[in-house]
Design a protein around this motif. Structure first.
Motif, mmCIF file in Angstrom:
data_model
loop_
_atom_site.group_PDB
_atom_site.id
_atom_site.type_symbol
_atom_site.label_atom_id
_atom_site.label_comp_id
_atom_site.label_asym_id
_atom_site.label_seq_id
_atom_site.Cartn_x
_atom_site.Cartn_y
_atom_site.Cartn_z
ATOM 1 N N LEU A 1 0.131 5.140 12.970
ATOM 2 C CA LEU A 1 -0.302 4.849 11.765
ATOM 3 C C LEU A 1 -0.780 4.832 10.724
ATOM 4 O O LEU A 1 -2.555 5.066 11.006
ATOM 5 N N VAL A 2 -0.916 5.152 9.745
ATOM 6 C CA VAL A 2 -1.307 5.954 8.180
ATOM 7 C C VAL A 2 -2.085 5.487 7.502
ATOM 8 O O VAL A 2 -1.206 4.265 7.029
ATOM 9 N N ILE A 3 -3.386 4.587 7.586
ATOM 10 C CA ILE A 3 -3.368 3.793 6.115
ATOM 11 C C ILE A 3 -3.940 4.233 4.974
ATOM 12 O O ILE A 3 -4.791 5.126 5.089
ATOM 13 N N ASP A 4 -3.211 3.849 3.777
ATOM 14 C CA ASP A 4 -3.847 4.536 2.991
ATOM 15 C C ASP A 4 -5.810 4.481 2.473
ATOM 16 O O ASP A 4 -5.972 5.499 2.008
ATOM 17 N N ALA A 5 -6.096 3.111 2.292
ATOM 18 C CA ALA A 5 -7.420 2.826 2.819
ATOM 19 C C ALA A 5 -8.107 3.843 3.381
ATOM 20 O O ALA A 5 -9.688 3.732 2.733
ATOM 21 N N LEU A 6 -8.189 4.103 3.817
ATOM 22 C CA LEU A 6 -8.569 4.762 5.051
ATOM 23 C C LEU A 6 -8.462 6.914 4.940
ATOM 24 O O LEU A 6 -8.636 7.200 5.967
ATOM 25 N N ASN A 7 -7.871 7.335 3.848
ATOM 26 C CA ASN A 7 -7.596 7.957 3.479
ATOM 27 C C ASN A 7 -6.493 8.131 4.990
ATOM 28 O O ASN A 7 -6.660 9.483 5.551
ATOM 29 N N GLY A 8 -5.375 8.103 5.290
ATOM 30 C CA GLY A 8 -4.268 8.443 5.900
ATOM 31 C C GLY A 8 -4.571 8.007 7.644
ATOM 32 O O GLY A 8 -3.909 8.340 8.118
ATOM 33 N N ALA A 9 -5.848 7.561 8.406
ATOM 34 C CA ALA A 9 -6.403 7.313 9.366
ATOM 35 C C ALA A 9 -6.225 5.749 9.690
ATOM 36 O O ALA A 9 -5.240 4.897 9.064
ATOM 37 N N ALA B 1 -13.295 -1.606 9.463
ATOM 38 C CA ALA B 1 -12.881 -0.856 8.563
ATOM 39 C C ALA B 1 -12.504 -1.143 7.064
ATOM 40 O O ALA B 1 -12.975 0.003 5.976
ATOM 41 N N LEU B 2 -11.329 -1.848 7.203
ATOM 42 C CA LEU B 2 -10.309 -1.831 6.031
ATOM 43 C C LEU B 2 -11.721 -3.281 5.125
ATOM 44 O O LEU B 2 -11.910 -3.189 4.356
ATOM 45 N N GLN B 3 -12.325 -3.915 5.929
ATOM 46 C CA GLN B 3 -13.173 -4.748 5.472
ATOM 47 C C GLN B 3 -13.985 -3.989 4.819
ATOM 48 O O GLN B 3 -14.682 -4.223 3.024
ATOM 49 N N GLU B 4 -15.128 -3.334 4.898
ATOM 50 C CA GLU B 4 -15.742 -2.197 4.692
ATOM 51 C C GLU B 4 -15.302 -1.461 3.750
ATOM 52 O O GLU B 4 -16.436 -1.444 2.691
ATOM 53 N N LYS B 5 -14.319 -1.542 3.412
ATOM 54 C CA LYS B 5 -13.499 -1.111 1.929
ATOM 55 C C LYS B 5 -12.678 -1.553 0.835
ATOM 56 O O LYS B 5 -12.983 -1.637 -0.164
ATOM 57 N N GLY B 6 -13.035 -2.946 1.481
ATOM 58 C CA GLY B 6 -12.984 -3.862 -0.054
ATOM 59 C C GLY B 6 -11.665 -4.188 0.131
ATOM 60 O O GLY B 6 -10.932 -4.849 -0.512
ATOM 61 N N ALA B 7 -10.808 -4.090 0.943
ATOM 62 C CA ALA B 7 -8.932 -4.056 1.472
ATOM 63 C C ALA B 7 -8.668 -5.038 1.875
ATOM 64 O O ALA B 7 -9.239 -5.674 3.004
ATOM 65 N N THR B 8 -9.017 -6.163 0.321
ATOM 66 C CA THR B 8 -8.700 -7.432 1.373
ATOM 67 C C THR B 8 -7.189 -8.356 1.217
ATOM 68 O O THR B 8 -6.745 -9.504 1.355
ATOM 69 N N THR B 9 -6.525 -7.252 0.297
ATOM 70 C CA THR B 9 -5.029 -7.742 -0.673
ATOM 71 C C THR B 9 -4.511 -6.881 -0.032
ATOM 72 O O THR B 9 -4.262 -5.548 0.067
ATOM 73 N N PRO B 10 -2.994 -7.449 0.094
ATOM 74 C CA PRO B 10 -2.015 -6.695 0.271
ATOM 75 C C PRO B 10 -1.386 -5.032 -0.206
ATOM 76 O O PRO B 10 -1.223 -4.605 0.105
ATOM 77 N N PHE C 1 2.549 -2.944 4.935
ATOM 78 C CA PHE C 1 0.635 -2.961 4.823
ATOM 79 C C PHE C 1 0.536 -3.561 6.212
ATOM 80 O O PHE C 1 1.106 -4.681 6.846
ATOM 81 N N ILE C 2 -1.070 -3.838 5.996
ATOM 82 C CA ILE C 2 -1.759 -4.777 7.476
ATOM 83 C C ILE C 2 -2.062 -5.886 7.029
ATOM 84 O O ILE C 2 -2.879 -5.727 5.526
ATOM 85 N N ALA C 3 -1.514 -6.667 7.911
ATOM 86 C CA ALA C 3 -1.844 -8.274 7.905
ATOM 87 C C ALA C 3 -2.694 -8.399 8.393
ATOM 88 O O ALA C 3 -3.571 -7.492 8.744
ATOM 89 N N PRO C 4 -3.719 -9.592 7.806
ATOM 90 C CA PRO C 4 -5.079 -10.073 7.929
ATOM 91 C C PRO C 4 -5.440 -10.227 9.184
ATOM 92 O O PRO C 4 -7.024 -10.244 9.569
#
Length: 214
Positions: free
Chosen positions: A77-85, A113-122, A152-155
């Motif tokens: 799983l590659v997540i953009d907001a986590l720089n690919g992590a 990790a997403l919450q720490e980045k403020g990533a809360t919307t799709p 995208f990552i579901a909440p």
């Protein structure tokens, strides 16, 4: 490109979920297949830094141990907001002190990790699943097939189907997560179908079109 001239292969995996999905995909093609886990092959250390490198490590280990062609999958799983992590370390995020894997815990790590980045919307939680299949022969020849699916990552996790991070991955254009889909909905594909949905099915489609006279 080398054609596969046998329907007897090794599924180079010790992951029960992957073995099941690959078995579902290759079954219609008349393969006789056993997994590295069934044959008690030693699980090789995945020292690569890319999906391709780790897929090759696994496939070549099983091909050389068995004397038969071997098909492996390295995926993540590659997540953009986590720089690919978590990327190639997707399974590592689920590791526990006793050596087992807890994917509920791993999905919790992703959300934290997403919450720490403020990533809360799709729009800020875009991600993709990547699968690289490697077909290896005992002589060391390999063929690679890469499949990706955007989403995208579901909440919160939804569904109990599939395995791993499936309950938090919602593919683009769908209202359900992989965890809410049946196996047929997630990766059902057969020759003649124009498209496949899952990353593994997309990689498998390339494998069929390249290496099989299907």
């Amino acid at each position: 490109m080398r054609k596969l001239d046998t329907r007897t292969i090794i599924v180079a995996s010790h992951n029960a979920g992957k073995i099941r999905e690959i078995a579902d995909l290759i079954g219609p093609f008349g393969f006789s297949a056993k997994s590295a886990s069934e044959l008690n092959f030693e699980e090789p250390e995945e020292t690569g830094t890319t999906f391709e490198e780790n897929a090759a490590i696994k496939a070549l280990a099983s091909a050389k141990a068995s004397g038969l062609p071997a098909l492996s999958d390295d995926s993540g799983l590659v997540i953009d907001a986590l720089n690919g992590a978590p990327g190639v370390y997707t399974a590592n995020w689920a590791e526990t002190p006793d050596g087992s894997r807890d994917f509920a815990m791993a999905m919790g790590k992703v959300e934290t990790a997403l919450q720490e980045k403020g990533a809360t919307t799709p729009e800020t939680r875009t991600a993709r699943f990547v699968s690289v299949l490697c077909l290896a022969w005992p002589d060391g020849h390999t063929e690679m097939f890469r499949g990706e699916v955007e989403g995208f990552i579901a909440p919160e996790p939804r569904g109990t189907a599939g395995f791993g991070y499936d309950p938090i991955f919602q593919p683009k254009g769908y209202s359900t997560t992989f965890g809410e889909m049946s196996a047929e909905e997630k990766h059902g594909w057969k020759p003649g179908d124009a498209e496949a949905l899952s990353h593994r099915a997309r990689a498998f489609k390339l494998f069929v079109e390249t290496c099989l006279d299907a």
